[in-house]
Design an enzyme around this catalytic site. Structure first.
Site, PDB file in Angstrom:
ATOM      1  N   ARG A 118       0.821  -1.213   0.000  1.00  0.00           N
ATOM      2  CA  ARG A 118       0.000   0.000   0.000  1.00  0.00           C
ATOM      3  C   ARG A 118       0.857   1.266   0.000  1.00  0.00           C
ATOM      4  O   ARG A 118       0.658   2.176  -0.798  1.00  0.00           O
ATOM      5  CB  ARG A 118      -0.903  -0.027   1.241  1.00  0.00           C
ATOM      6  CG  ARG A 118      -1.884   1.122   1.304  1.00  0.00           C
ATOM      7  CD  ARG A 118      -2.672   1.053   2.604  1.00  0.00           C
ATOM      8  NE  ARG A 118      -3.759   2.004   2.593  1.00  0.00           N
ATOM      9  CZ  ARG A 118      -4.504   2.260   3.648  1.00  0.00           C
ATOM     10  NH1 ARG A 118      -4.276   1.640   4.791  1.00  0.00           N
ATOM     11  NH2 ARG A 118      -5.482   3.141   3.601  1.00  0.00           N
ATOM     12  N   ILE A 119       1.843   1.326   0.896  1.00  0.00           N
ATOM     13  CA  ILE A 119       2.691   2.509   0.974  1.00  0.00           C
ATOM     14  C   ILE A 119       3.554   2.636  -0.277  1.00  0.00           C
ATOM     15  O   ILE A 119       3.713   3.719  -0.838  1.00  0.00           O
ATOM     16  CB  ILE A 119       3.580   2.468   2.240  1.00  0.00           C
ATOM     17  CG1 ILE A 119       2.710   2.445   3.502  1.00  0.00           C
ATOM     18  CG2 ILE A 119       4.529   3.659   2.270  1.00  0.00           C
ATOM     19  CD1 ILE A 119       1.813   3.635   3.674  1.00  0.00           C
ATOM     20  N   SER A 268       6.658   6.866  12.135  1.00  0.00           N
ATOM     21  CA  SER A 268       5.332   6.292  11.857  1.00  0.00           C
ATOM     22  C   SER A 268       4.355   7.375  11.435  1.00  0.00           C
ATOM     23  O   SER A 268       4.615   8.575  11.560  1.00  0.00           O
ATOM     24  CB  SER A 268       4.788   5.594  13.114  1.00  0.00           C
ATOM     25  OG  SER A 268       4.431   6.564  14.088  1.00  0.00           O
ATOM     26  N   CYS A 269       3.195   6.947  10.951  1.00  0.00           N
ATOM     27  CA  CYS A 269       2.162   7.910  10.550  1.00  0.00           C
ATOM     28  C   CYS A 269       1.718   8.740  11.756  1.00  0.00           C
ATOM     29  O   CYS A 269       1.573   9.963  11.661  1.00  0.00           O
ATOM     30  CB  CYS A 269       0.980   7.181   9.919  1.00  0.00           C
ATOM     31  SG  CYS A 269       0.357   5.786  10.880  1.00  0.00           S
ATOM     32  N   THR A 270       1.512   8.090  12.908  1.00  0.00           N
ATOM     33  CA  THR A 270       1.065   8.820  14.091  1.00  0.00           C
ATOM     34  C   THR A 270       2.136   9.778  14.591  1.00  0.00           C
ATOM     35  O   THR A 270       1.836  10.895  15.024  1.00  0.00           O
ATOM     36  CB  THR A 270       0.671   7.828  15.216  1.00  0.00           C
ATOM     37  OG1 THR A 270      -0.315   6.920  14.715  1.00  0.00           O
ATOM     38  CG2 THR A 270       0.111   8.560  16.410  1.00  0.00           C
ATOM     39  N   THR A 299      -5.035  -1.890   9.709  1.00  0.00           N
ATOM     40  CA  THR A 299      -3.927  -2.055   8.767  1.00  0.00           C
ATOM     41  C   THR A 299      -3.856  -3.496   8.290  1.00  0.00           C
ATOM     42  O   THR A 299      -4.525  -4.393   8.816  1.00  0.00           O
ATOM     43  CB  THR A 299      -2.573  -1.678   9.419  1.00  0.00           C
ATOM     44  OG1 THR A 299      -2.222  -2.690  10.366  1.00  0.00           O
ATOM     45  CG2 THR A 299      -2.651  -0.323  10.104  1.00  0.00           C
ATOM     46  N   ASN A 300      -2.990  -3.731   7.309  1.00  0.00           N
ATOM     47  CA  ASN A 300      -2.857  -5.053   6.703  1.00  0.00           C
ATOM     48  C   ASN A 300      -2.253  -6.068   7.673  1.00  0.00           C
ATOM     49  O   ASN A 300      -2.309  -7.277   7.423  1.00  0.00           O
ATOM     50  CB  ASN A 300      -1.990  -4.944   5.448  1.00  0.00           C
ATOM     51  CG  ASN A 300      -2.224  -6.086   4.495  1.00  0.00           C
ATOM     52  OD1 ASN A 300      -3.360  -6.481   4.265  1.00  0.00           O
ATOM     53  ND2 ASN A 300      -1.162  -6.623   3.931  1.00  0.00           N
ATOM     54  N   THR A 327       1.137   1.829  20.621  1.00  0.00           N
ATOM     55  CA  THR A 327       1.671   2.757  19.624  1.00  0.00           C
ATOM     56  C   THR A 327       3.062   3.179  20.063  1.00  0.00           C
ATOM     57  O   THR A 327       3.279   3.472  21.244  1.00  0.00           O
ATOM     58  CB  THR A 327       0.779   4.001  19.431  1.00  0.00           C
ATOM     59  OG1 THR A 327       1.433   4.903  18.533  1.00  0.00           O
ATOM     60  CG2 THR A 327       0.504   4.729  20.736  1.00  0.00           C
TER      61      THR A 327
END
Length: 420
Positions: A118-119, A268-270, A299-300, A327
C-alpha cells in the site's frame, strides 16, 4: 494559470503552491477549489484574479529550483504599504531563488522501491506525479518477491486502481518481455528477488540511488544495511526505525541529517501527525506533559477474520472490532524532539475504517492560554511557519475522516474539536 504552472515545473523545477498546496498537475476545478479553501484558514476567499498577476510575474524572473506560494505572495502584498508594483514586489519576495542566489538545476536522482504494498504504491504515484521536471527523484525500479502467473499485470493493476485513493491519473502499460511498467512515460523495471543480496542494481543502469524500503521487514541498522549494494547510496525506511536509526519527521528534525548518513527512517504515521503540532505548541507555550490517544485505521497487519496472530489482540477481525493496541509514537517523540523533556504517553485503538486516523493530543502547557489564542496561533503556523507543509488547519464544522483522504499534510488541526 495551468500552462504557466506546468512550464515553471518542467523547465525550471519550480513548484507553485497555494497555502502549502501544490498546484502542479491540477485541473481547473482543483485550482478553483484550492483558492476557495483559503477562506477556511485565511478568513476570506482568494480569487484567481488576485493570484494570477504574481504567477505572471514569476515567468519574467530567472528562477532556480524552488517552491513558491502565490497565496502567501498575494496576502503579504495586500499588507505591504510601500506602493510597489506586483512585479517589483514579487522579485523582492523571491530574491533567494533568482540570479546569483538561485540553486542550479541538479541531475535527477534514481529511486528504488523495495516492496510494492500500500505505501509503496502511494509513493510510486507521488514520484510519477512529480517527475515532470526531470531534475528530482526518478523511480527506476521496484523490487518484489516472485509471484505467480500474470504477476506483473496484477501489480500494475493495483497501481492503476486503488479502493481508497481512486484511479491513477494517467496511463499505465506493461511490457512482460522486459519486466517493466510504463507509467505516464516513466519506465519502471520490476526486479524479482527474495533477498537484497540477490540484486545487482548497476546491471539495470541504476546508480547512487535512494532505496525506499516499505516492507517493514527490517527496521534496525543491521537489517537495512543489506540494501547498501552496488547502485544504492541511501536507504529510507517507511516505518519507525529501531536502535540508532534516525527517525526523521520532516519539518521538525530533517536538518539534523548528516550528509554521510546512509540509513534513515521516516517514523510512523502517528508520529508524523503529532510531532509537528507538538513542536509548535512547545515552542509557543511550553509543554509540561502530554498524552496521545490515536483512533487508528485498521492495517494489513490485522486479520480480516478471527485467526491466530502473534500479537495479543490483532488476531481478532479488523472490520468488526475496536482493537486496543500499542503505539510507538510516544517514545518516538523523544527521537524527533530530543530537547522536549516533558513525558509523553500514548495508546491506540484500531477501528474499522480504511484510512485517516484521529490523534487526540492532550497537553499540559507551561502557561495559561485561551482557545481562541491557540487556534489563531495554529492557523498562523499552518500558513506562515516552516511547518506549513506538515500542518493543515480546518474550521469545517461537519468534517469527518473521509474528508481528509489524499491530504498531502501529515497533520490537520481540527479547530472545532479543540478544547482548552
Amino acid at each position: 494559470m495551468i500552462p504557466i504552472i506546468g512550464k515553471l515545473h518542467r523547465e525550471r523545477d519550480v513548484t507553485v503552491l497555494l497555502h502549502s498546496r501544490s498546484l502542479v498537475n491540477k485541473s481547473v476545478v482543483s485550482l478553483l477549489k484550492t483558492h476557495r479553501f483559503a477562506r477556511q484558514i485565511a478568513g476570506e476567499e482568494l480569487s484567481v484574479t488576485e493570484t494570477l498577476p504574481f504567477l505572471q510575474a514569476l515567468t519574467t524572473l530567472d528562477l532556480g529550483p524552488s517552491q513558491i506560494d502565490i497565496g502567501m505572495l498575494a496576502a503579504t502584498y495586500k499588507a505591504d504599504d510601500r506602493g510597489l508594483s506586483v512585479e517589483a514586489f514579487t522579485a523582492q519576495a523571491v530574491a533567494g531563488a533568482i540570479g546569483e542566489n538561485k540553486i542550479e538545476c541538479r541531475e535527477g536522482r534514481d529511486v528504488v522501491l523495495y516492496g510494492f504494498g500500500r505505501i509503496g504504491r502511494l509513493v510510486a504515484r507521488l514520484l510519477i506525479e512529480k517527475a515532470g521536471s526531470g531534475n528530482g527523484l526518478r523511480l527506476r525500479a521496484i523490487v518484489v518477491r516472485g509471484g505467480g502467473e500474470a504477476d506483473l499485470v496484477k501489480r500494475a493493476s493495483l497501481l492503476r486502481r486503488d479502493s481508497i485513493h481512486g484511479q491513477f491519473q494517467g496511463t499505465i502499460t506493461v511490457d512482460e518481455a522486459t519486466s517493466t511498467i510504463i507509467a505516464n512515460g516513466n519506465t519502471i523495471k520490476v526486479i524479482y528477488a527474495n533477498d537484497p543480496s540477490e540484486i545487482d542494481y548497476t546491471v539495470h543502469g541504476i546508480k547512487d540511488a535512494i532505496l525506499i524500503d516499505n516492507t517493514g521487514k527490517w527496521r534496525d541498522r543491521e537489517g537495512l544495511s543489506q540494501h547498501l549494494r552496488p547502485g544504492i547510496d541511501k536507504v529510507v525506511l517507511t516505518a519507525p526505525g529501531k536502535g540508532d536509526v534516525p527517525n526523521i519527521v520532516h519539518g521538525v528534525n530533517h536538518d539534523t541529517i548528516k550528509p554521510d548518513e546512509q540509513i534513515l527512517s521516516c517514523a510512523s504515521c502517528t508520529t508524523n501527525a503529532i510531532v509537528p503540532p507538538l513542536k509548535a505548541m512547545a515552542d509557543e507555550y511550553g509543554v509540561l506533559r502530554g498524552h496521545v490517544e490515536t483512533v487508528h485505521s485498521f492495517t494489513n497487519d490485522q486479520n480480516l477474520l478471527d485467526n491466530y496472530h502473534k500479537a495479543d489482540r490483532r488476531g481478532r477481525s479488523a472490520p468488526l472490532n475496536m482493537v486496543i493496541t500499542e503505539t510507538g509514537a510516544a517514545s518516538a517523540v523523544a527521537k524527533a524532539l530530543p530537547d522536549l523533556k516533558a513525558p509523553i504517553t500514548g495508546s491506540s485503538i484500531r477501528v474499522p475504517v480504511p484510512d485517516v486516523s484521529i490523534a487526540i493530543l492532550s497537553l499540559r502547557l507551561g502557561r495559561e492560554t485561551t482557545r481562541d489564542e491557540v487556534l489563531d496561533y495554529l492557523r498562523d503556523v499552518s500558513l506562515h511557519s516552516p511547518l506549513k507543509r506538515q500542518i493543515d488547519f480546518t474550521t469545517a464544522p461537519d468534517a469527518v475522516s473521509m474528508d481528509f483522504v489524499g491530504s498531502r499534510h501529515s497533520s490537520i488541526v481540527d479547530a472545532g474539536a479543540t478544547k482548552v
